[in-house]
Design an enzyme around this catalytic site. Structure first.
Site, PDB file in Angstrom:
ATOM      1  N   TRP A   1     -11.554  -2.831  -9.059  1.00 51.00           N
ATOM      2  CA  TRP A   1     -12.344  -2.636 -10.384  1.00 51.00           C
ATOM      3  C   TRP A   1     -12.885  -1.113 -10.360  1.00 51.00           C
ATOM      4  O   TRP A   1     -13.175  -0.641 -11.100  1.00 51.00           O
ATOM      5  CB  TRP A   1     -13.135  -3.853 -10.668  1.00 51.00           C
ATOM      6  CG  TRP A   1     -12.480  -5.155 -11.218  1.00 51.00           C
ATOM      7  CD1 TRP A   1     -12.899  -5.968 -10.177  1.00 51.00           C
ATOM      8  CD2 TRP A   1     -11.807  -5.401 -12.190  1.00 51.00           C
ATOM      9  NE1 TRP A   1     -11.834  -6.811 -10.963  1.00 51.00           N
ATOM     10  CE2 TRP A   1     -11.329  -6.917 -12.125  1.00 51.00           C
ATOM     11  CE3 TRP A   1     -11.532  -4.928 -13.090  1.00 51.00           C
ATOM     12  CZ2 TRP A   1     -10.872  -7.444 -12.948  1.00 51.00           C
ATOM     13  CZ3 TRP A   1     -10.747  -5.396 -14.456  1.00 51.00           C
ATOM     14  CH2 TRP A   1     -10.458  -6.886 -14.022  1.00 51.00           C
TER      15      TRP A   1
ATOM     16  N   ARG B   1       1.500  -4.721   6.026  1.00 51.14           N
ATOM     17  CA  ARG B   1       0.754  -3.741   5.242  1.00 51.14           C
ATOM     18  C   ARG B   1       1.586  -2.414   5.215  1.00 51.14           C
ATOM     19  O   ARG B   1       1.780  -1.892   6.516  1.00 51.14           O
ATOM     20  CB  ARG B   1      -0.643  -3.377   5.632  1.00 51.14           C
ATOM     21  CG  ARG B   1      -1.085  -2.390   4.806  1.00 51.14           C
ATOM     22  CD  ARG B   1      -2.688  -2.306   5.201  1.00 51.14           C
ATOM     23  NE  ARG B   1      -3.288  -1.435   4.317  1.00 51.14           N
ATOM     24  CZ  ARG B   1      -4.751  -1.571   3.753  1.00 51.14           C
ATOM     25  NH1 ARG B   1      -5.368  -2.179   4.276  1.00 51.14           N
ATOM     26  NH2 ARG B   1      -5.121  -0.780   3.063  1.00 51.14           N
TER      27      ARG B   1
ATOM     28  N   THR C   1     -10.674  -7.410  -5.594  1.00 52.83           N
ATOM     29  CA  THR C   1     -11.920  -7.413  -6.388  1.00 52.83           C
ATOM     30  C   THR C   1     -12.655  -6.089  -6.135  1.00 52.83           C
ATOM     31  O   THR C   1     -13.544  -5.819  -7.147  1.00 52.83           O
ATOM     32  CB  THR C   1     -12.719  -8.554  -5.709  1.00 52.83           C
ATOM     33  OG1 THR C   1     -12.730  -8.465  -4.269  1.00 52.83           O
ATOM     34  CG2 THR C   1     -12.401  -9.974  -6.328  1.00 52.83           C
TER      35      THR C   1
ATOM     36  N   LEU D   1      11.492 -19.956  -4.215  1.00 53.39           N
ATOM     37  CA  LEU D   1      10.562 -19.087  -3.532  1.00 53.39           C
ATOM     38  C   LEU D   1       9.236 -19.450  -4.272  1.00 53.39           C
ATOM     39  O   LEU D   1       9.126 -19.150  -5.511  1.00 53.39           O
ATOM     40  CB  LEU D   1      10.938 -17.626  -3.684  1.00 53.39           C
ATOM     41  CG  LEU D   1       9.747 -16.651  -3.254  1.00 53.39           C
ATOM     42  CD1 LEU D   1       9.665 -16.599  -1.631  1.00 53.39           C
ATOM     43  CD2 LEU D   1      10.432 -15.254  -3.545  1.00 53.39           C
TER      44      LEU D   1
ATOM     45  N   ARG E   1     -11.751   1.470  -9.227  1.00 53.78           N
ATOM     46  CA  ARG E   1     -10.960   2.740  -9.316  1.00 53.78           C
ATOM     47  C   ARG E   1     -11.154   3.354 -10.820  1.00 53.78           C
ATOM     48  O   ARG E   1     -11.611   2.534 -11.639  1.00 53.78           O
ATOM     49  CB  ARG E   1      -9.305   2.222  -9.437  1.00 53.78           C
ATOM     50  CG  ARG E   1      -9.110   1.745  -7.775  1.00 53.78           C
ATOM     51  CD  ARG E   1      -7.870   1.582  -7.492  1.00 53.78           C
ATOM     52  NE  ARG E   1      -7.477   1.485  -6.108  1.00 53.78           N
ATOM     53  CZ  ARG E   1      -6.342   1.686  -5.566  1.00 53.78           C
ATOM     54  NH1 ARG E   1      -5.420   2.206  -6.105  1.00 53.78           N
ATOM     55  NH2 ARG E   1      -6.270   1.531  -4.281  1.00 53.78           N
TER      56      ARG E   1
ATOM     57  N   TRP F   1       3.021   7.857  -2.541  1.00 54.51           N
ATOM     58  CA  TRP F   1       4.228   7.990  -2.729  1.00 54.51           C
ATOM     59  C   TRP F   1       4.408   8.801  -4.129  1.00 54.51           C
ATOM     60  O   TRP F   1       5.222   9.577  -4.015  1.00 54.51           O
ATOM     61  CB  TRP F   1       4.743   6.815  -3.141  1.00 54.51           C
ATOM     62  CG  TRP F   1       6.122   6.578  -3.487  1.00 54.51           C
ATOM     63  CD1 TRP F   1       7.364   6.542  -2.586  1.00 54.51           C
ATOM     64  CD2 TRP F   1       6.695   6.840  -4.756  1.00 54.51           C
ATOM     65  NE1 TRP F   1       8.570   6.648  -3.399  1.00 54.51           N
ATOM     66  CE2 TRP F   1       8.314   6.770  -4.685  1.00 54.51           C
ATOM     67  CE3 TRP F   1       6.427   7.089  -6.261  1.00 54.51           C
ATOM     68  CZ2 TRP F   1       9.258   6.789  -5.560  1.00 54.51           C
ATOM     69  CZ3 TRP F   1       7.430   7.094  -7.157  1.00 54.51           C
ATOM     70  CH2 TRP F   1       8.545   6.848  -6.924  1.00 54.51           C
TER      71      TRP F   1
ATOM     72  N   ASP G   1       0.725  -1.212  -0.016  1.00 53.83           N
ATOM     73  CA  ASP G   1       0.019   0.171   0.127  1.00 53.83           C
ATOM     74  C   ASP G   1       0.984   1.390  -0.015  1.00 53.83           C
ATOM     75  O   ASP G   1       2.124   1.265   0.521  1.00 53.83           O
ATOM     76  CB  ASP G   1      -0.800   0.023   1.292  1.00 53.83           C
ATOM     77  CG  ASP G   1      -2.152   0.947   1.172  1.00 53.83           C
ATOM     78  OD1 ASP G   1      -2.221   1.489  -0.006  1.00 53.83           O
ATOM     79  OD2 ASP G   1      -2.947   1.147   1.980  1.00 53.83           O
TER      80      ASP G   1
ATOM     81  N   HIS H   1       2.751   3.157  -9.240  1.00 59.40           N
ATOM     82  CA  HIS H   1       2.444   1.804  -9.166  1.00 59.40           C
ATOM     83  C   HIS H   1       3.732   1.215 -10.135  1.00 59.40           C
ATOM     84  O   HIS H   1       4.078   0.149  -9.569  1.00 59.40           O
ATOM     85  CB  HIS H   1       1.222   1.382  -9.941  1.00 59.40           C
ATOM     86  CG  HIS H   1       0.146   1.747  -9.249  1.00 59.40           C
ATOM     87  ND1 HIS H   1      -0.263   1.289  -7.898  1.00 59.40           N
ATOM     88  CD2 HIS H   1      -1.278   2.213  -9.694  1.00 59.40           C
ATOM     89  CE1 HIS H   1      -1.699   1.749  -7.508  1.00 59.40           C
ATOM     90  NE2 HIS H   1      -1.901   2.391  -8.711  1.00 59.40           N
TER      91      HIS H   1
HETATM   92  C1  FPP Z   1      -2.029   0.163  -3.390  1.00 55.08           C
HETATM   93  O1  FPP Z   1      -1.614   1.151  -3.506  1.00 55.08           O
HETATM   94  C2  FPP Z   1      -1.363  -0.634  -4.501  1.00 55.08           C
HETATM   95  C3  FPP Z   1      -2.201  -1.375  -5.308  1.00 55.08           C
HETATM   96  C4  FPP Z   1      -3.678  -1.368  -5.297  1.00 55.08           C
HETATM   97  C5  FPP Z   1      -1.508  -2.091  -6.547  1.00 55.08           C
HETATM   98  C6  FPP Z   1      -0.158  -2.544  -6.313  1.00 55.08           C
HETATM   99  C7  FPP Z   1       0.220  -3.188  -7.569  1.00 55.08           C
HETATM  100  C8  FPP Z   1       1.464  -3.310  -7.866  1.00 55.08           C
HETATM  101  C9  FPP Z   1       2.597  -2.722  -7.116  1.00 55.08           C
HETATM  102  C10 FPP Z   1       1.854  -3.573  -9.278  1.00 55.08           C
HETATM  103  C11 FPP Z   1       2.689  -4.860  -9.324  1.00 55.08           C
HETATM  104  C12 FPP Z   1       2.076  -6.175  -9.505  1.00 55.08           C
HETATM  105  C13 FPP Z   1       2.648  -7.004 -10.189  1.00 55.08           C
HETATM  106  C14 FPP Z   1       2.084  -8.333  -9.988  1.00 55.08           C
HETATM  107  C15 FPP Z   1       3.496  -6.878 -10.846  1.00 55.08           C
HETATM  108  P1  FPP Z   1      -2.711   2.384  -3.415  1.00 55.08           P
HETATM  109  O2  FPP Z   1      -2.909   2.950  -4.995  1.00 55.08           O
HETATM  110  O3  FPP Z   1      -3.873   2.044  -2.803  1.00 55.08           O
HETATM  111  O4  FPP Z   1      -1.772   3.615  -2.747  1.00 55.08           O
HETATM  112  P2  FPP Z   1      -2.501   4.652  -1.851  1.00 55.08           P
HETATM  113  O5  FPP Z   1      -3.304   4.384  -0.909  1.00 55.08           O
HETATM  114  O6  FPP Z   1      -1.504   5.738  -1.437  1.00 55.08           O
HETATM  115  O7  FPP Z   1      -3.611   5.530  -2.912  1.00 55.08           O
END
Ligand code: FPP
Length: 254
Positions: A71, A186, A68, A133, A73, A27, A22, A39
């Site tokens: 979606w 988390r 789930t 792993l 967003r 960031w 998260d 991301h």
């Molecule tokens: C939460 O941060 C993050 C996510 C919902 C997506 C995480 C996905 C990746 C890091 C992509 C990599 C995955 C793979 C399998 C290659 P947020 O967007 O909720 O952050 P915020 O709470 O600061 O808005």
């Protein structure tokens, strides 16, 4: 006299670590960047954390990549996340394979676009015999959805009520064959479980560092392991000698 160096790693290494990655959005916002840049930075970090897990001897890593609920967003973020994952499979699969990583997917594949679905299946198949792993990628995953899915399968197979027990339910979950997580991390300071491994995490230790995911590095992971070693896991008992025992009585819910 020489001063004693602190050990590089704590004594107990958790077998299974699970991570809610998260803070990507925050960031990016801090840097005046679009959320997808967060991301992408989170994805780069994932590669570093996988390396650290291998180095530290962790055997199972489960990551929450798309829930789930995600979606809902904005469409560009959803499409961007799908593309990031497809690109990662294209770009990183061979290196992950060479590192001995076994990729598994947990969640529903059927709602993903065919190109992504096929890539995920190909990656899982290619790496299935790797043992260094196990990386469970929770993508289009929800803990409640997983339990609903398990109940549907149990009913479809006509399992008798008296044969339903915790071990059987575990075998019908997406994570069948994976030990329950010892430690769930988390990042970003949020203190919620957000529908992640709600069955499997019944006795997991939780750790909530304030660091946003793209900055959660090897040293942060090491700190998490030291914190894990300070926990006294009692599994509902009063000492640390044994694991939880089955309660007496009928197995059928009244
Ligand atoms: C939460 O941060 C993050 C996510 C919902 C997506 C995480 C996905 C990746 C890091 C992509 C990599 C995955 C793979 C399998 C290659 P947020 O967007 O909720 O952050 P915020 O709470 O600061 O808005």
């Amino acid at each position: 006299m020489k001063s004693k160096q602190p050990p590089e790693l704590p004594k107990k290494i958790p077998t299974h670590v699970a991570i809610i990655m998260d803070g990507n959005g925050r960031w990016a916002k801090q840097r005046g960047l679009p959320r997808l840049a967060g991301h992408r930075a989170g994805t780069e970090n994932l590669r570093r954390v996988i390396g650290a897990c291998i180095e530290f001897g962790i055997q199972y890593l489960t990551i929450y990549a798309f829930s789930t609920e995600n979606w809902g967003r904005p469409e560009d973020e959803v499409l961007g996340l799908m593309k990031i994952v497809e690109d990662v499979v294209d770009r990183e699969l061979q290196e992950l394979h060479d590192q001995g990583v076994q990729l598994r997917h947990i969640g529903r594949l059927d709602q993903l676009r065919p190109s992504l679905r096929e890539k995920v299946l190909r990656a899982v198949e290619k790496t299935q015999n790797n043992t260094r792993l196990v990386l469970n990628v929770a993508f289009n995953y929800g803990g409640r959805d997983e339990i609903v899915c398990a109940i549907q399968h149990i009913l479809c197979e006509g399992v008798k009520p008296e044969d339903v027990n915790e071990a059987l339910v575990s075998r019908y979950l997406f994570t069948a064959g994976t030990p329950d997580p010892d430690l769930i991390i988390r990042t970003s300071g949020e203190l919620r479980g957000s529908n992640f491994l709600i069955w499997q995490g019944a006795y997991s230790e939780w750790y909530f560092p304030a660091t946003y995911w793209p900055d959660f590095d090897k040293e942060e992971l090491r700190r998490a392991l030291f914190e894990f070693n300070r926990r006294d896991r009692r599994y509902g008992l009063v000492n640390t000698k044994g694991k939880g025992q089955e309660g007496p009585g009928s197995n059928v819910c009244q």
